[in-house]
Design a protein around this motif. Structure first.
Motif, mmCIF file in Angstrom:
data_model
loop_
_atom_site.group_PDB
_atom_site.id
_atom_site.type_symbol
_atom_site.label_atom_id
_atom_site.label_comp_id
_atom_site.label_asym_id
_atom_site.label_seq_id
_atom_site.Cartn_x
_atom_site.Cartn_y
_atom_site.Cartn_z
ATOM 1 N N TRP A 1 16.612 52.515 60.477
ATOM 2 C CA TRP A 1 17.634 52.583 61.512
ATOM 3 C C TRP A 1 17.677 51.313 62.362
ATOM 4 C CZ3 TRP A 1 13.680 56.360 61.015
ATOM 5 C CH2 TRP A 1 14.007 57.359 60.101
ATOM 6 N N ARG B 1 24.579 58.319 55.237
ATOM 7 C CA ARG B 1 25.000 59.718 55.171
ATOM 8 C C ARG B 1 25.280 60.126 53.724
ATOM 9 N NH1 ARG B 1 30.038 60.315 57.935
ATOM 10 N NH2 ARG B 1 29.741 62.567 57.755
ATOM 11 N N LYS C 1 25.827 53.427 58.548
ATOM 12 C CA LYS C 1 25.812 54.858 58.870
ATOM 13 C C LYS C 1 26.449 55.669 57.753
ATOM 14 C CE LYS C 1 27.271 58.124 62.469
ATOM 15 N NZ LYS C 1 27.968 58.248 63.781
ATOM 16 N N ASP D 1 18.205 62.410 60.949
ATOM 17 C CA ASP D 1 18.144 63.870 61.011
ATOM 18 C C ASP D 1 19.238 64.425 60.105
ATOM 19 O OD1 ASP D 1 18.904 66.674 62.233
ATOM 20 O OD2 ASP D 1 16.952 66.178 63.119
ATOM 21 N N SER E 1 21.235 66.751 60.448
ATOM 22 C CA SER E 1 22.473 67.092 61.151
ATOM 23 C C SER E 1 23.462 65.939 61.180
ATOM 24 C CB SER E 1 22.162 67.558 62.573
ATOM 25 O OG SER E 1 21.521 66.525 63.311
ATOM 26 N N GLU E 2 22.976 64.694 61.017
ATOM 27 C CA GLU E 2 23.852 63.525 61.052
ATOM 28 C C GLU E 2 24.753 63.412 59.823
ATOM 29 O OE1 GLU E 2 21.506 60.031 61.794
ATOM 30 O OE2 GLU E 2 20.378 61.022 63.379
ATOM 31 N N VAL F 1 19.818 59.014 56.922
ATOM 32 C CA VAL F 1 19.993 59.432 58.313
ATOM 33 C C VAL F 1 18.624 59.735 58.927
ATOM 34 C CG1 VAL F 1 22.308 60.362 57.897
ATOM 35 C CG2 VAL F 1 20.312 61.836 57.585
#
Length: 257
Positions: free
Chosen positions: A17, A116, A112, A230, A232-233, A228
């Motif tokens: 990240w 994902r 990003k 997490d 949830s991302e 990612v």
């Protein structure tokens, strides 16, 4: 051109990240396709490979701005392809000397999306087992925005695959909604195997220390890409099609925008 260089340090291996860092310029030259190429001692730019497209962004110094259009890796050396933008000739010449410090900035939105898509592909591997298709062995993934898919060795009746499609999508989105931290580490072979459910693919040497990515509490897998932080991302997965051909099964998917 790169035979005398040490392997490029891959900073994204340790921190997926990280979007900005500094590095040292080792070489600058014109590639065969006419674009300029930079070689650095370290990079946060992910090269194209492993089913994941390359990062883009910029590399700057006091006298130049280099737009990174493509990143490739060969023999453990990373090559940054692009062009110089609005650079003064004298300053450019001075700052392109070997040993100059440069600033690297990755395009955050592209990273990003790539992360994902890549994470979604691995999550589908987990869900295939959860919905009763665990006998299909993961083969490869294509995690590009123009048509991502994951491919498996083995087949099942087409009507069974169609019946499983909705269950697969629902299972994946349930795990996304639940969330879970993403773990990444380079581990000794035995520790890596334990984290991946007890075994690793045959192509990984037993004397090696593979890099393992684990999505939440699910079994890990060896992977050199970015993901990612997490589950949830990922936001959501849409499974558009499952089809089988020539003893292979493909699951086509995309992620919510």
């Amino acid at each position: 051109m790169a035979e005398n260089f040490s392997p490029t340090k891959l900073e994204y291996y340790e921190n997926m990240w990280k979007l900005q860092s500094t590095s040292i310029l080792l070489s600058s030259f014109q590639g065969e396709d006419g674009r300029q190429v930079l070689i650095l001692d370290s990079t946060i730019f992910h090269p194209q490979g492993g089913g994941q497209p390359a990062d883009t962004g910029v590399i700057t110094s006091a006298g130049f701005k280099f737009v990174v259009q493509e990143v490739r890796s060969k023999d453990k050396i990373v090559y940054h392809y692009g062009f110089f933008d609005n650079s003064e000739n004298e300053a450019l010449k001075k700052n392109l000397e070997k040993g100059a410090e440069v600033l690297l900035q990755v395009d955050a939105e592209r990273r990003k999306l790539n992360s994902r898509l890549h994470s979604a592909g691995h999550l589908l591997d987990v869900c295939m087992t959860n919905v009763g298709l665990g006998h299909l062995e993961p083969a490869k993934g294509y995690h590009f925005p123009d048509g991502p898919f994951v491919e498996y060795k083995g087949t099942a009746p087409q009507n069974e695959l169609q019946n499983k499609q909705q269950h697969l999508e629902l299972e994946a989105n349930n795990l996304i909604a639940k969330g879970g931290k993403v773990f990444v580490a380079t581990l000794p072979y035995n520790e890596a195997a334990e984290l991946c459910g007890g075994c690793l693919p045959d192509y990984i040497p037993k004397e090696s220390s593979p890099r393992i990515v684990r999505l939440g509490e699910n079994p890990g897998c060896p992977c050199g890409g970015t993901h990612v932080s997490d589950l949830s991302e990922i936001l959501g997965i849409k499974v558009s099609q499952i089809r089988t051909k020539k003893r292979m099964t493909k699951v086509f998917y995309n992620v919510e925008s």
